[in-house]
Design a protein around this motif. Structure first.
Motif, PDB file in Angstrom:
ATOM      1  N   LEU A 187       3.133  -2.228  10.788  1.00  0.00           N
ATOM      2  CA  LEU A 187       3.176  -3.053   9.578  1.00  0.00           C
ATOM      3  C   LEU A 187       4.245  -4.129   9.714  1.00  0.00           C
ATOM      4  N   PHE A 205       5.810  -7.405   7.482  1.00  0.00           N
ATOM      5  CA  PHE A 205       5.836  -8.077   6.181  1.00  0.00           C
ATOM      6  C   PHE A 205       6.658  -9.355   6.258  1.00  0.00           C
ATOM      7  N   THR A 214       3.391  -5.400  -2.686  1.00  0.00           N
ATOM      8  CA  THR A 214       2.676  -5.630  -1.428  1.00  0.00           C
ATOM      9  C   THR A 214       3.030  -4.540  -0.424  1.00  0.00           C
ATOM     10  N   HIS A 215       4.305  -4.231  -0.330  1.00  0.00           N
ATOM     11  CA  HIS A 215       4.746  -3.152   0.570  1.00  0.00           C
ATOM     12  C   HIS A 215       4.082  -1.831   0.178  1.00  0.00           C
ATOM     13  N   ARG A 236       1.350  -1.220  -1.525  1.00  0.00           N
ATOM     14  CA  ARG A 236      -0.097  -1.215  -1.309  1.00  0.00           C
ATOM     15  C   ARG A 236      -0.439  -1.088   0.180  1.00  0.00           C
ATOM     16  N   ALA A 237       0.312  -1.752   1.028  1.00  0.00           N
ATOM     17  CA  ALA A 237       0.046  -1.669   2.468  1.00  0.00           C
ATOM     18  C   ALA A 237       0.293  -0.253   2.971  1.00  0.00           C
ATOM     19  N   TRP A 238       1.402   0.337   2.552  1.00  0.00           N
ATOM     20  CA  TRP A 238       1.701   1.711   2.967  1.00  0.00           C
ATOM     21  C   TRP A 238       0.642   2.678   2.434  1.00  0.00           C
ATOM     22  N   CYS A 253      -2.615   2.454   4.462  1.00  0.00           N
ATOM     23  CA  CYS A 253      -2.485   3.177   5.734  1.00  0.00           C
ATOM     24  C   CYS A 253      -2.619   4.671   5.522  1.00  0.00           C
TER      25      CYS A 253
END
Length: 129
Positions: free
Chosen positions: A6, A8, A16-17, A19-21, A24
């Motif tokens: 990841l 950023f 955003t962090h 949601r990305a985590w 995954c």
């Protein structure tokens, strides 16, 4: 692969962090936050190793299978470096080397020049049906 590297931008907010985590995790992947550098972490470490295997083969006259056997049996690698390069594609490997500023060795460049790109072309360090 289980890993997702990841990256950023500085402008990315906490949502955003998060949601990305979460994505995954939902995909069953293991995420590691890495710096935004060419090749991230895996390719920055992997391709110098792969290219050194090509150079070693050229310097010593070892057969590709012998180099790969040494690394699978001696280092516990699931696939030898030359077989892995064929799997990735030798043209793709060359492009990755260019992107991370690690020159591809002459032996790999010669195969690319002749159209021997690995598994996808039927020939690279090995021949494929």
């Amino acid at each position: 692969m289980d890993l997702v590297e990841l990256v950023f931008p500085h402008e990315a907010d906490a949502e955003t962090h998060r949601r990305a985590w979460a994505l995954c995790e939902a995909l069953g992947k293991t995420a590691v936050e890495v710096p935004d550098i060419p090749g991230f972490v895996v390719n920055r470490l992997l391709f110098p190793y792969l290219f050194s295997a090509v150079a070693l083969m050229s310097e010593t006259g070892l057969a590709p299978a012998d180099v790969d056997r040494c690394m699978t049996l001696g280092a516990g690698q699931p696939m030898g470096p030359l077989a892995l390069l064929d799997y990735v594609g030798l043209d793709v490997a060359q492009a990755i080397g260019d992107a991370i500023d690690v020159p591809a060795p002459d032996g790999l460049l010669e195969l690319v020049r002749t159209g021997s790109l690995g598994r996808k072309s039927g020939r690279g360090f090995y021949e494929y049906d």
